[in-house]
Write a protein that holds these residues in place. Structure first.
Motif, PDB file in Angstrom:
ATOM      1  N   GLU A   7      -7.494  -0.940 -13.697  1.00 46.36           N
ATOM      2  CA  GLU A   7      -6.722  -0.364 -12.606  1.00 46.36           C
ATOM      3  C   GLU A   7      -6.385  -1.394 -11.530  1.00 46.36           C
ATOM      4  O   GLU A   7      -5.362  -1.259 -10.839  1.00 46.36           O
ATOM      5  N   GLU A   8      -7.222  -2.407 -11.372  1.00 45.97           N
ATOM      6  CA  GLU A   8      -6.952  -3.446 -10.389  1.00 45.97           C
ATOM      7  C   GLU A   8      -5.688  -4.226 -10.757  1.00 45.97           C
ATOM      8  O   GLU A   8      -4.856  -4.530  -9.909  1.00 45.97           O
ATOM      9  N   PHE A  35      -7.320  -7.912  -5.136  1.00 43.54           N
ATOM     10  CA  PHE A  35      -7.300  -7.150  -6.380  1.00 43.54           C
ATOM     11  C   PHE A  35      -8.136  -7.906  -7.413  1.00 43.54           C
ATOM     12  O   PHE A  35      -7.806  -9.028  -7.793  1.00 43.54           O
ATOM     13  N   ARG A  61       1.956  -3.094  -9.537  1.00 40.62           N
ATOM     14  CA  ARG A  61       2.760  -2.152  -8.746  1.00 40.62           C
ATOM     15  C   ARG A  61       3.195  -2.779  -7.420  1.00 40.62           C
ATOM     16  O   ARG A  61       4.316  -2.559  -6.955  1.00 40.62           O
ATOM     17  N   ARG A  93       0.783  -1.234   0.000  1.00 40.50           N
ATOM     18  CA  ARG A  93       0.000   0.000   0.000  1.00 40.50           C
ATOM     19  C   ARG A  93       0.818   1.289   0.000  1.00 40.50           C
ATOM     20  O   ARG A  93       0.275   2.362  -0.251  1.00 40.50           O
ATOM     21  N   ASP A 138      -2.653  -1.957 -10.175  1.00 45.74           N
ATOM     22  CA  ASP A 138      -2.275  -1.884  -8.768  1.00 45.74           C
ATOM     23  C   ASP A 138      -1.562  -3.164  -8.322  1.00 45.74           C
ATOM     24  O   ASP A 138      -0.588  -3.106  -7.553  1.00 45.74           O
TER      25      ASP A 138
END
Length: 212
Positions: free
Chosen positions: A193-194, A186, A200, A36, A197
């Motif tokens: 976008e999931e 996720f 990332r 996060r 993320d």
């Protein structure tokens, strides 16, 4: 004589994993910051490659449920490649065997990790895939058992669990009393976008392994 039991048979619930390995779930938000905080940004090229990865998965998934091997082939393995886990200094071991001797017991647990990413002698991440019809949470007890097989007690290690439609990350730290916790889920079959993320988070875990 010791008795050998398959991890898939012995560790089927979170309670079983917690009791057999003396694991405690840590709910402190500072315990698992890697999913996060300080997540690296993706380049436009990264985003294009990720969309190229998602497209065939969604195409095949739209025709019905996918088996574990297909989830690994279409989604999990390409994600590891896009993260850079197939490049130096990382090494990937497929179907890595794990043997766990339980304390105060003659029982030995045996299993095979779908894929293990290693940096030097440090376990960076394990991959555990399931077929799409199974809940992603069904992979967590088994993944915890595999993570407990990490011979390095000084560094935390991570797992990526996926049934294709969703991804969940788990962290285990055994530098003191064994502790674990999980990220949010996720929903990779949903909004792009999931998946961004999730990638990332993988990049952040990889960067931490190289940095340390």
């Amino acid at each position: 004589m010791s008795q050998t039991t398959a991890i898939t048979d012995a560790i089927t619930t979170l309670l079983a994993a917690e009791q057999r390995f003396n694991l405690t779930r840590n709910e402190d938000t500072n315990f698992f910051t890697e999913w996060r905080q300080d997540l690296p940004e993706l380049t436009p090229v990264d985003r294009t490659l990720l969309e190229d990865l998602r497209r065939p998965y969604i195409y095949h998934r739209s025709a019905g449920q996918l088996l574990k091997s297909t989830v690994t082939l279409l989604l999990a393995s390409p994600l590891l490649a896009l993260t850079g886990f197939y490049d130096p200094p990382f090494r990937v071991r497929a179907e890595e065997s794990v043997l766990l001797v339980l304390q105060d017991s003659e029982e030995v647990l045996q299993g095979r990790i779908d894929a293990l990413v290693v940096c030097d002698a440090v376990w960076v991440i394990i991959l555990e895939s399931k077929k799409t019809m199974l809940s992603i949470w069904s992979a967590l007890p088994q993944a915890l058992a595999y993570l407990m097989g990490n011979p390095n007690l000084e560094r935390p290690c991570f797992g990526m669990l996926t049934n294709g439609d969703e991804i969940l990350f788990v962290k285990v730290d055994r530098s003191g009393l064994p502790q674990y916790t999980v990220s949010r889920v996720f929903a990779t079959l949903g909004a792009a976008e999931e998946s961004i993320d999730a990638l990332r988070v993988l990049r952040r875990i990889g960067l931490e392994a190289v940095r340390n």
